[in-house]
Design a protein around this motif. Structure first.
Motif, PDB file in Angstrom:
ATOM      1  N   LEU A  26       0.804  -1.225   0.000  1.00 24.48           N
ATOM      2  CA  LEU A  26       0.000   0.000   0.000  1.00 24.48           C
ATOM      3  C   LEU A  26       0.837   1.275   0.000  1.00 24.48           C
ATOM      4  N   SER A  27       2.146   1.133  -0.030  1.00 24.78           N
ATOM      5  CA  SER A  27       3.012   2.311   0.057  1.00 24.78           C
ATOM      6  C   SER A  27       3.147   3.074  -1.257  1.00 24.78           C
ATOM      7  N   CYS A  28       2.652   2.518  -2.329  1.00 21.64           N
ATOM      8  CA  CYS A  28       2.749   3.154  -3.650  1.00 21.64           C
ATOM      9  C   CYS A  28       1.442   3.890  -3.969  1.00 21.64           C
ATOM     10  N   PRO A  29       1.511   5.173  -4.323  1.00 23.09           N
ATOM     11  CA  PRO A  29       0.290   5.927  -4.647  1.00 23.09           C
ATOM     12  C   PRO A  29      -0.544   5.292  -5.755  1.00 23.09           C
ATOM     13  N   GLN A  30       0.103   4.709  -6.753  1.00 24.10           N
ATOM     14  CA  GLN A  30      -0.673   4.083  -7.824  1.00 24.10           C
ATOM     15  C   GLN A  30      -1.421   2.851  -7.319  1.00 24.10           C
ATOM     16  N   ARG A  31      -0.800   2.084  -6.433  1.00 21.25           N
ATOM     17  CA  ARG A  31      -1.492   0.914  -5.883  1.00 21.25           C
ATOM     18  C   ARG A  31      -2.642   1.345  -4.974  1.00 21.25           C
ATOM     19  N   LEU A  32      -2.453   2.437  -4.242  1.00 22.09           N
ATOM     20  CA  LEU A  32      -3.557   2.966  -3.437  1.00 22.09           C
ATOM     21  C   LEU A  32      -4.729   3.374  -4.322  1.00 22.09           C
ATOM     22  N   LYS A  33      -4.415   3.984  -5.445  1.00 25.53           N
ATOM     23  CA  LYS A  33      -5.471   4.386  -6.382  1.00 25.53           C
ATOM     24  C   LYS A  33      -6.185   3.149  -6.937  1.00 25.53           C
TER      25      LYS A  33
END
Length: 112
Positions: A26-33
């Motif tokens: 979850l530390s990557c903004p794209q994965r959060l999106k």
């Protein structure tokens, strides 16, 4: 043959603290999106890539990370693979993080 130090660190992190695998994913903004988009329902890789305006291969790589960490699951229907949130409690986790960040921002405003 010498191993990649980043790979060794990831493997050690997974052995020592399974929780860190979730937070790492979850530390990557794209994965959060991606997780936020999947919170609205399942979607195929192609449509997800179009919605995010990034290449399908990038989306696939992020989905692999999310799947490996147990956050999403896949289902093949015909030629398409659809992804969905595996455990909706991850959405509660993200909501809690948002509340914490909002509270911190408010505290910073009042403490200036």
């Amino acid at each position: 043959m010498e191993k990649n130090p980043l790979k060794q660190c990831k493997q050690q992190r997974q052995r020592c603290d399974p929780c860190s695998e979730i937070f790492s994913a979850l530390s990557c903004p794209q994965r959060l999106k991606i997780v936020r988009i999947l919170s609205q329902g399942n979607i195929c890789v192609k449509d997800l890539a179009e919605q995010m305006e990034i290449d399908v291969s990038v989306v696939s790589r992020h989905l692999k990370s999310l799947k490996t960490s147990g956050l999403v699951q896949s289902n093949r229907i015909g030629v398409n693979t659809y992804y969905e949130i595996e455990d909706t409690r991850v959405l509660d986790l993200l909501d809690t993080a948002s509340v914490i960040l909002k509270d911190r921002a408010m505290n910073m405003l009042y403490n200036e």
